[in-house]
Design a protein around this motif. Sequence first.
Motif, PDB file in Angstrom:
ATOM      1  N   LYS A  78     -12.346 -33.640  20.630  1.00  0.00           N
ATOM      2  CA  LYS A  78     -12.069 -32.206  20.658  1.00  0.00           C
ATOM      3  C   LYS A  78     -13.272 -31.371  20.222  1.00  0.00           C
ATOM      4  O   LYS A  78     -13.218 -30.142  20.243  1.00  0.00           O
ATOM      5  N   ARG A  79     -14.345 -32.032  19.837  1.00  0.00           N
ATOM      6  CA  ARG A  79     -15.537 -31.342  19.358  1.00  0.00           C
ATOM      7  C   ARG A  79     -16.744 -32.213  19.676  1.00  0.00           C
ATOM      8  O   ARG A  79     -16.680 -33.441  19.590  1.00  0.00           O
TER       9      ARG A  79
ATOM     10  N   LYS B 185     -24.108 -26.635  15.573  1.00  0.00           N
ATOM     11  CA  LYS B 185     -23.187 -25.515  15.401  1.00  0.00           C
ATOM     12  C   LYS B 185     -21.995 -25.892  14.520  1.00  0.00           C
ATOM     13  O   LYS B 185     -21.347 -25.012  13.953  1.00  0.00           O
ATOM     14  N   ASN B 186     -21.711 -27.184  14.413  1.00  0.00           N
ATOM     15  CA  ASN B 186     -20.616 -27.616  13.546  1.00  0.00           C
ATOM     16  C   ASN B 186     -20.844 -27.216  12.089  1.00  0.00           C
ATOM     17  O   ASN B 186     -19.894 -26.988  11.335  1.00  0.00           O
ATOM     18  N   LEU B 187     -22.107 -27.134  11.715  1.00  0.00           N
ATOM     19  CA  LEU B 187     -22.432 -26.785  10.334  1.00  0.00           C
ATOM     20  C   LEU B 187     -22.022 -25.356  10.004  1.00  0.00           C
ATOM     21  O   LEU B 187     -21.802 -25.021   8.836  1.00  0.00           O
ATOM     22  N   ASP B 188     -21.915 -24.507  11.044  1.00  0.00           N
ATOM     23  CA  ASP B 188     -21.484 -23.122  10.814  1.00  0.00           C
ATOM     24  C   ASP B 188     -20.101 -23.083  10.167  1.00  0.00           C
ATOM     25  O   ASP B 188     -19.814 -22.193   9.353  1.00  0.00           O
ATOM     26  N   GLU B 189     -19.234 -24.041  10.551  1.00  0.00           N
ATOM     27  CA  GLU B 189     -17.886 -24.084   9.994  1.00  0.00           C
ATOM     28  C   GLU B 189     -17.908 -24.393   8.504  1.00  0.00           C
ATOM     29  O   GLU B 189     -17.030 -23.963   7.752  1.00  0.00           O
TER      30      GLU B 189
ATOM     31  N   LEU C  16     -14.986 -30.864   6.347  1.00  0.00           N
ATOM     32  CA  LEU C  16     -15.839 -31.933   6.849  1.00  0.00           C
ATOM     33  C   LEU C  16     -14.993 -33.052   7.462  1.00  0.00           C
ATOM     34  O   LEU C  16     -15.320 -33.573   8.535  1.00  0.00           O
ATOM     35  N   VAL C  17     -13.903 -33.412   6.794  1.00  0.00           N
ATOM     36  CA  VAL C  17     -12.999 -34.425   7.350  1.00  0.00           C
ATOM     37  C   VAL C  17     -12.431 -33.938   8.685  1.00  0.00           C
ATOM     38  O   VAL C  17     -12.339 -34.698   9.655  1.00  0.00           O
ATOM     39  N   GLN C  18     -12.073 -32.663   8.735  1.00  0.00           N
ATOM     40  CA  GLN C  18     -11.518 -32.122   9.977  1.00  0.00           C
ATOM     41  C   GLN C  18     -12.546 -32.156  11.107  1.00  0.00           C
ATOM     42  O   GLN C  18     -12.215 -32.516  12.245  1.00  0.00           O
ATOM     43  N   LEU C  19     -13.787 -31.790  10.813  1.00  0.00           N
ATOM     44  CA  LEU C  19     -14.840 -31.816  11.837  1.00  0.00           C
ATOM     45  C   LEU C  19     -15.040 -33.223  12.383  1.00  0.00           C
ATOM     46  O   LEU C  19     -15.118 -33.428  13.602  1.00  0.00           O
ATOM     47  N   ILE C  20     -15.126 -34.188  11.488  1.00  0.00           N
ATOM     48  CA  ILE C  20     -15.328 -35.571  11.906  1.00  0.00           C
ATOM     49  C   ILE C  20     -14.146 -36.048  12.752  1.00  0.00           C
ATOM     50  O   ILE C  20     -14.318 -36.699  13.794  1.00  0.00           O
ATOM     51  N   THR C  21     -12.934 -35.718  12.308  1.00  0.00           N
ATOM     52  CA  THR C  21     -11.738 -36.141  13.037  1.00  0.00           C
ATOM     53  C   THR C  21     -11.701 -35.530  14.434  1.00  0.00           C
ATOM     54  O   THR C  21     -11.334 -36.203  15.412  1.00  0.00           O
ATOM     55  N   GLU C  22     -12.092 -34.282  14.557  1.00  0.00           N
ATOM     56  CA  GLU C  22     -12.117 -33.628  15.863  1.00  0.00           C
ATOM     57  C   GLU C  22     -13.167 -34.248  16.779  1.00  0.00           C
ATOM     58  O   GLU C  22     -12.943 -34.384  17.987  1.00  0.00           O
TER      59      GLU C  22
ATOM     60  N   SER D 255     -24.544 -34.432   8.040  1.00  0.00           N
ATOM     61  CA  SER D 255     -25.633 -34.616   9.016  1.00  0.00           C
ATOM     62  C   SER D 255     -25.131 -35.311  10.273  1.00  0.00           C
ATOM     63  O   SER D 255     -25.662 -35.098  11.360  1.00  0.00           O
ATOM     64  N   ALA D 256     -24.081 -36.148  10.136  1.00  0.00           N
ATOM     65  CA  ALA D 256     -23.550 -36.905  11.268  1.00  0.00           C
ATOM     66  C   ALA D 256     -22.795 -36.041  12.264  1.00  0.00           C
ATOM     67  O   ALA D 256     -22.494 -36.487  13.369  1.00  0.00           O
ATOM     68  N   THR D 257     -22.478 -34.799  11.881  1.00  0.00           N
ATOM     69  CA  THR D 257     -21.840 -33.890  12.833  1.00  0.00           C
ATOM     70  C   THR D 257     -22.877 -33.252  13.752  1.00  0.00           C
ATOM     71  O   THR D 257     -22.524 -32.484  14.648  1.00  0.00           O
ATOM     72  N   THR D 258     -24.149 -33.576  13.514  1.00  0.00           N
ATOM     73  CA  THR D 258     -25.266 -33.077  14.315  1.00  0.00           C
ATOM     74  C   THR D 258     -26.057 -34.268  14.851  1.00  0.00           C
ATOM     75  O   THR D 258     -25.767 -35.416  14.527  1.00  0.00           O
ATOM     76  N   ASN D 259     -27.079 -33.971  15.631  1.00  0.00           N
ATOM     77  CA  ASN D 259     -28.003 -35.016  16.084  1.00  0.00           C
ATOM     78  C   ASN D 259     -29.294 -35.019  15.277  1.00  0.00           C
ATOM     79  O   ASN D 259     -30.274 -35.676  15.656  1.00  0.00           O
ATOM     80  N   LEU D 260     -29.304 -34.288  14.172  1.00  0.00           N
ATOM     81  CA  LEU D 260     -30.455 -34.308  13.277  1.00  0.00           C
ATOM     82  C   LEU D 260     -30.548 -35.657  12.578  1.00  0.00           C
ATOM     83  O   LEU D 260     -29.538 -36.313  12.328  1.00  0.00           O
ATOM     84  N   THR D 261     -31.762 -36.066  12.249  1.00  0.00           N
ATOM     85  CA  THR D 261     -31.894 -37.222  11.374  1.00  0.00           C
ATOM     86  C   THR D 261     -31.503 -36.794   9.962  1.00  0.00           C
ATOM     87  O   THR D 261     -31.444 -35.598   9.647  1.00  0.00           O
ATOM     88  N   ILE D 262     -31.246 -37.770   9.109  1.00  0.00           N
ATOM     89  CA  ILE D 262     -30.873 -37.452   7.731  1.00  0.00           C
ATOM     90  C   ILE D 262     -32.002 -36.676   7.052  1.00  0.00           C
ATOM     91  O   ILE D 262     -31.768 -35.677   6.370  1.00  0.00           O
TER      92      ILE D 262
END
Length: 309
Positions: free
Chosen positions: A293-294, A299-303, A282-288, A168-175
């Motif tokens: 870099k992201r 849209k991150n959830l698509d990955e 998920l680790v890669q998305l957060i790191t980016e 959820s933290a890769t988006t601006n949605l609430t939990i």
Amino acid sequence: MDVNEEHVKKINEQGITIEEKDDKFNVSAKAYTLEQYRAEGKTLKKVLLAVKALHTEQAVKGFADLLDEDGYVASFQNGLNEELIAKIIGEHRTLGCFINLFADYLEPGVISYGGVGSLYIGELDGQKTERIQELHQALQSWGDAKITDNILGYLWSKLAYGSILTASATTNLTIAEFIEDMEYRPLVVALGQEVLKVADSKGVEPEEFDDWKPSSVYPEHHPENNPFAPLIARLRSYTKTRTGIWRDLAVRKRKTEVPQQLNPIIAEGQALGFEMPLLQQLVQLITEIENGKREIDEKNLDELFKLIA
């Protein structure tokens, strides 16, 4: 004790202010930096470690020489930090703790307390020792802390829940929005399952807490029972609506503890012969996002969806 010198200074001058949903209060307290504490020639008997997982090794090594031989460190943290702590100071001086509280550091001397959850403490071997009972009694000044003989069951259950919160933290949605939206439900279930299959293979029995039921996703998900409804209702009652991970990324612009939380699960899963694609991605998305870099975006959830079988 804290590394933030301004935070320590404010607490010593004005006390610490806790902001709650409908109220706030101030408590006088004595705070130190490690250097200040060391200068006073004091030793440590009981340490409740509440640093981010990525700072665990540095923090424990920093005060290890001050810890009494019969003293202990209890990990009031996210993740599986007990193993690392035990490597530094010994398993006999390491206690486990499960904590599910919603809080944020706002500014020096001010903490937001956004939602009350559970707190369990336990010896790593499950014994009900005298020191566990003494710590339990001391924690009653906070609230309804409990002793458990299955601390690993709580920690692994929280890791499953935490993987969902991390997504959820890769988006601006609430939990609550993320868990409630049926579009994202297959991802919520798949993330929990990837963690819990590792726990199951290790012989760990995950525990329920604060309306999170690991059985709602593992071994099977039964959508007709709407198992997430109580959890969503609880989340909507909190003033803190997003994770501390989201705040680290979006507000404080700093590294998160996600790699330190999830990489040990990935490693254990792979050692057991599992592929761990969702947690790795998920680790890669957060790191980016951390590295600029992201952007934070749904849209991150698509990955992650691409990896669901």
